[in-house]
Scaffold this motif. Structure first.
Motif, mmCIF file in Angstrom:
data_model
loop_
_atom_site.group_PDB
_atom_site.id
_atom_site.type_symbol
_atom_site.label_atom_id
_atom_site.label_comp_id
_atom_site.label_asym_id
_atom_site.label_seq_id
_atom_site.Cartn_x
_atom_site.Cartn_y
_atom_site.Cartn_z
ATOM 1 N N VAL A 1 10.696 23.485 -130.045
ATOM 2 C CA VAL A 1 10.481 23.829 -128.633
ATOM 3 C C VAL A 1 11.782 23.671 -127.853
ATOM 4 O O VAL A 1 12.144 24.527 -127.035
ATOM 5 N N GLU A 2 12.505 22.599 -128.126
ATOM 6 C CA GLU A 2 13.776 22.388 -127.438
ATOM 7 C C GLU A 2 14.780 23.470 -127.805
ATOM 8 O O GLU A 2 15.560 23.937 -126.955
ATOM 9 N N LEU A 3 14.773 23.874 -129.058
ATOM 10 C CA LEU A 3 15.659 24.949 -129.485
ATOM 11 C C LEU A 3 15.358 26.238 -128.737
ATOM 12 O O LEU A 3 16.255 26.974 -128.334
ATOM 13 N N GLY A 4 14.060 26.529 -128.551
ATOM 14 C CA GLY A 4 13.691 27.714 -127.798
ATOM 15 C C GLY A 4 14.156 27.641 -126.353
ATOM 16 O O GLY A 4 14.586 28.646 -125.782
ATOM 17 N N ARG A 5 14.081 26.466 -125.764
ATOM 18 C CA ARG A 5 14.537 26.318 -124.381
ATOM 19 C C ARG A 5 16.053 26.465 -124.278
ATOM 20 O O ARG A 5 16.564 27.026 -123.302
ATOM 21 N N VAL A 6 16.763 25.960 -125.281
ATOM 22 C CA VAL A 6 18.211 26.132 -125.297
ATOM 23 C C VAL A 6 18.570 27.607 -125.376
ATOM 24 O O VAL A 6 19.556 28.052 -124.769
ATOM 25 N N ARG A 7 17.759 28.372 -126.079
ATOM 26 C CA ARG A 7 17.981 29.820 -126.196
ATOM 27 C C ARG A 7 17.456 30.579 -124.976
ATOM 28 O O ARG A 7 17.401 31.801 -124.984
ATOM 29 N N ASN A 8 17.045 29.845 -123.947
ATOM 30 C CA ASN A 8 16.591 30.434 -122.688
ATOM 31 C C ASN A 8 15.348 31.305 -122.856
ATOM 32 O O ASN A 8 15.209 32.348 -122.213
ATOM 33 N N LEU A 9 14.451 30.873 -123.734
ATOM 34 C CA LEU A 9 13.189 31.592 -123.875
ATOM 35 C C LEU A 9 12.269 31.238 -122.707
ATOM 36 O O LEU A 9 12.145 30.067 -122.329
ATOM 37 N N GLY A 10 11.605 32.240 -122.145
ATOM 38 C CA GLY A 10 10.640 32.002 -121.097
ATOM 39 C C GLY A 10 9.360 31.406 -121.655
ATOM 40 O O GLY A 10 9.181 31.307 -122.872
ATOM 41 N N PRO A 11 8.435 30.987 -120.801
ATOM 42 C CA PRO A 11 7.185 30.371 -121.273
ATOM 43 C C PRO A 11 6.398 31.257 -122.231
ATOM 44 O O PRO A 11 5.878 30.785 -123.244
ATOM 45 N N ILE A 12 6.296 32.560 -121.907
ATOM 46 C CA ILE A 12 5.535 33.469 -122.772
ATOM 47 C C ILE A 12 6.223 33.621 -124.125
ATOM 48 O O ILE A 12 5.572 33.557 -125.182
ATOM 49 N N GLN A 13 7.529 33.800 -124.125
ATOM 50 C CA GLN A 13 8.269 33.927 -125.387
ATOM 51 C C GLN A 13 8.217 32.636 -126.186
ATOM 52 O O GLN A 13 8.132 32.667 -127.421
ATOM 53 N N LEU A 14 8.259 31.506 -125.489
ATOM 54 C CA LEU A 14 8.189 30.217 -126.177
ATOM 55 C C LEU A 14 6.863 30.059 -126.902
ATOM 56 O O LEU A 14 6.803 29.593 -128.046
ATOM 57 N N ILE A 15 5.799 30.468 -126.249
ATOM 58 C CA ILE A 15 4.473 30.391 -126.874
ATOM 59 C C ILE A 15 4.374 31.366 -128.045
ATOM 60 O O ILE A 15 3.879 31.018 -129.125
ATOM 61 N N ARG A 16 4.874 32.592 -127.845
ATOM 62 C CA ARG A 16 4.732 33.631 -128.873
ATOM 63 C C ARG A 16 5.612 33.370 -130.090
ATOM 64 O O ARG A 16 5.192 33.615 -131.219
ATOM 65 N N ARG A 17 6.820 32.868 -129.878
ATOM 66 C CA ARG A 17 7.774 32.718 -130.983
ATOM 67 C C ARG A 17 7.771 31.328 -131.609
ATOM 68 O O ARG A 17 8.126 31.185 -132.786
ATOM 69 N N ILE A 18 7.382 30.314 -130.849
ATOM 70 C CA ILE A 18 7.492 28.951 -131.346
ATOM 71 C C ILE A 18 6.131 28.286 -131.510
ATOM 72 O O ILE A 18 5.744 27.888 -132.611
ATOM 73 N N ILE A 19 5.388 28.188 -130.423
ATOM 74 C CA ILE A 19 4.186 27.362 -130.430
ATOM 75 C C ILE A 19 3.061 28.006 -131.228
ATOM 76 O O ILE A 19 2.426 27.352 -132.073
ATOM 77 N N LEU A 20 2.784 29.289 -130.990
ATOM 78 C CA LEU A 20 1.698 29.950 -131.710
ATOM 79 C C LEU A 20 1.943 30.004 -133.221
ATOM 80 O O LEU A 20 1.058 29.647 -133.995
ATOM 81 N N PRO A 21 3.129 30.415 -133.697
ATOM 82 C CA PRO A 21 3.346 30.379 -135.151
ATOM 83 C C PRO A 21 3.247 28.968 -135.723
ATOM 84 O O PRO A 21 2.711 28.780 -136.815
ATOM 85 N N GLY A 22 3.754 27.970 -134.992
ATOM 86 C CA GLY A 22 3.673 26.602 -135.494
ATOM 87 C C GLY A 22 2.260 26.065 -135.550
ATOM 88 O O GLY A 22 1.941 25.225 -136.395
ATOM 89 N N ALA A 23 1.409 26.552 -134.651
ATOM 90 C CA ALA A 23 0.024 26.077 -134.613
ATOM 91 C C ALA A 23 -0.902 26.874 -135.530
ATOM 92 O O ALA A 23 -2.034 26.448 -135.781
ATOM 93 N N LEU A 24 -0.445 28.016 -136.035
ATOM 94 C CA LEU A 24 -1.314 28.903 -136.826
ATOM 95 C C LEU A 24 -1.935 28.241 -138.066
ATOM 96 O O LEU A 24 -3.112 28.467 -138.346
ATOM 97 N N PRO A 25 -1.197 27.436 -138.846
ATOM 98 C CA PRO A 25 -1.849 26.818 -140.008
ATOM 99 C C PRO A 25 -3.078 26.005 -139.636
ATOM 100 O O PRO A 25 -4.124 26.103 -140.285
ATOM 101 N N SER A 26 -2.979 25.235 -138.575
ATOM 102 C CA SER A 26 -4.127 24.435 -138.144
ATOM 103 C C SER A 26 -5.237 25.320 -137.584
ATOM 104 O O SER A 26 -6.420 25.088 -137.858
ATOM 105 N N ILE A 27 -4.883 26.345 -136.821
ATOM 106 C CA ILE A 27 -5.896 27.235 -136.245
ATOM 107 C C ILE A 27 -6.678 27.954 -137.336
ATOM 108 O O ILE A 27 -7.914 28.058 -137.283
#
Length: 295
Positions: A190-216
């Protein structure tokens, strides 16, 4: 199908290390290495996984034909197959099967959508967790049979009652695993995404959602099993069609072959649904070392 890799498009300028190497190595070997060490290909392992069920059915058939198992207690598999063929020819089996599948699909879509929405909200917000989670956990602890009289008062014994129970059972596994998946995303990503200046929607789509997919997706597999459990409970009360009705109607006439047929169909549908969920895992998590090589 496009796979979601949280590190596929993120890298720091000048870091000199490919993003995938930043992930720590798993302690256990990957599934592909385990398969190679066993000396069997994926299809060989698939055949082995069916040896025990086939052997059990064969023993069951032998014992039933030898008279060691009473037909009134447990009919032979061949008798169950004959019954299935007769019910298929007169159209009743396909009608009941289609009705149950439709109820399960509608209930799963409604309950899964609600569970995912609430899980996402709670996963991102501690305030939402304080407001929602305790109530959800209290409802989750109530057995289906305890709720059934109240649900009948609310919806009667029509289709709404059955779909409601399925949706209720499906929502909880997806809710819990969605919250868990979001909370377990690596904060460094998540911090890496913020360093890359990802917005909230991009952060969710590129970082959080893929990371949460195994559990989902694990929650989806649990929810598929729960959906059929809820449907069995729902179809035993006031149903005029469906696999549950088929079994309950057969009970009145001591048709154990029809009852066993309904149970076998539930098992086969469960296996098929789980196979679909596993296919989704392989497709959506091809980037993940613990999921991409599974067969």
């Amino acid at each position: 199908m496009t796979t979601l890799d949280p590190l596929a498009s993120l890298s720091l300028p000048g870091a000199g290390v490919p993003p995938r190497r930043a992930l720590p190595k798993a302690v256990s070997p990957s599934p592909s290495r385990q398969t190679a060490r066993s000396g069997l290909g994926p299809y060989g392992l698939f055949v082995i996984s069916w040896l025990a069920p086939v052997a059990l059915v064969a023993v069951w058939e032998v014992l039933a034909r030898a008279g060691w198992i009473s037909p009134q207690v447990l009919p032979a598999p061949s008798k169950v197959l004959t019954t299935a063929w007769k019910l298929t020819l007169n159209g009743s089996l396909l009608l009941d099967l289609g009705t149950s599948l439709l109820r399960a699909a509608v209930g799963f879509a409604i309950g899964g959508g609600i569970g995912f929405a609430l899980g996402t909200l709670v996963g991102f917000s501690r305030l939402a967790e304080a407001a929602i989670d305790r109530s959800v956990q209290m409802i989750r602890a109530i057995p289906f049979l305890a709720l059934l009289p109240l649900v009948i008062v609310w919806f009667g014994v029509g289709e709404s009652q059955k779909i409601f129970l399925v949706a209720l059972g499906v929502a909880f596994p997806i809710y819990i695993n969605t919250v868990l998946g979001i909370r377990q995303v690596d904060p460094k990503l998540v911090e890496l995404g913020r360093v890359r200046n990802l917005g909230p929607i991009q952060l969710i789509r590129r970082i959080i959602l893929p990371g949460a997919l195994p559990s989902i997706l694990t929650g989806v597999r649990y929810a598929l099993a729960t959906a059929w459990l809820a449907l069995v409970v729902a179809e035993t009360i006031g149903a005029q069609s469906g696999l549950g009705f088929l079994a309950m109607d057969a009970r009145e006439f001591l048709r154990t072959d029809v009852i066993v047929l309904a149970i076998v169909l539930y098992a086969l549908i469960g296996i098929a649904a789980d196979s679909i969920a596993r296919h989704l895992e392989r497709s959506l998590l091809a980037w993940h070392p613990n999921f991409g090589d599974r067969r």
